[in-house]
Design an enzyme around this catalytic site. Sequence first.
Site, PDB file in Angstrom:
ATOM      1  CB  ALA A 171      -0.937  -0.063   1.075  1.00 27.55           C
ATOM      2  CE  LYS A 172       3.105   6.551  -4.525  1.00 26.56           C
ATOM      3  NZ  LYS A 172       4.670   6.473  -3.875  1.00 26.56           N
TER       4      LYS A 172
END
Length: 318
Positions: A161-162
Amino acid sequence: MGDGGFMASYYNNETILFLNGEFVKAAEAKMDFYSQSLHYGYSVFEGIRSYKTVTGETKIFKAVEHYERLKNSAAAMNMPYHWTTDELIEATYETLKRNKLQDAYIRPVVYAPQNMKFDVNEQSFIVIEAWEMQPFLGDKLLRVMTSSFQRPNPKAFYIHAKAAGHYVNSILASQEAKAKGYDEALLLDMNGYAAEAPGANLFYEKGGKLVTPALGNILPGITRATVLELCNELNIETEEKFFTLDELKTADAAFYCGTAAEVIGMKSLDEYEFPLEWNNSVSRKIQLAYKELVTAPFRLPPKGEAINAQPLLIEVND
Ligand SMILES: Cc1ncc(COP(=O)(O)O)c(C=O)c1O
């Protein structure tokens, strides 16, 4: 993370951003100081680039992939997400148009409401910003330093996940490298294998083959995937595997790649100088093919057709 000597000017009095369904002046837009995102780094974001194509159109490169990753990042972080990829791509093209931008860096952020408890929110907000940006790490071969910081352990974070909070690690690593006179850092993973840069993925070249760290402890970069696709088209052998710093220091050449960094070669890693002349490397071929791909012409689909029906990988000439 660096500006590579190129400071971006993020906004001015005329700048328009997309804020929760409306286009508003950046200078007048407000954000909640009680947002859980500000206090705890609890937000997700994307870094996207648009290019002026060789035929003069504005093209957002891999728009679908970026907005799908944003959605997946939000899901991993338990953040409500009620936008479609198509509507966000449309809003992004409109943001570019209103700011008269073609070659731009685009930054959507999904952020949280007021909440100092650690429970799940019922709401999320979105902002899409765009600005002009030169190559993120500059355009000269990089002098890289192995960081004393490791990448976050995937048992502590959803590393695919960013998420904003992960970037405190990136900032520390980049600041350390710059303070020691280097251009950028290389972070190892928790097992001591070479992982990635603070904001880009890693490849090395040996005997004409390109090797990149396997997925698991790195951000699965869209540029990394694009490089692998380009290698496939250009018949360049590739391998995804875990490898040590010692192995990396026997490579002929190496580069970082990312949306912001694009493809940027390395001059050295710590005391090790990559021996192959950059212009004679397969890596250089990939750098050129990437440049050609991002600026290749494409037409927007006829009205009524989904924007994500656009071809995403356009032909590359050898
Ligand atoms: C930690 C990290 N690794 C790799 C990348 C490269 O990813 P992408 O190619 O999707 O921009 C980025 C940039 O987004 C990043 O922040």
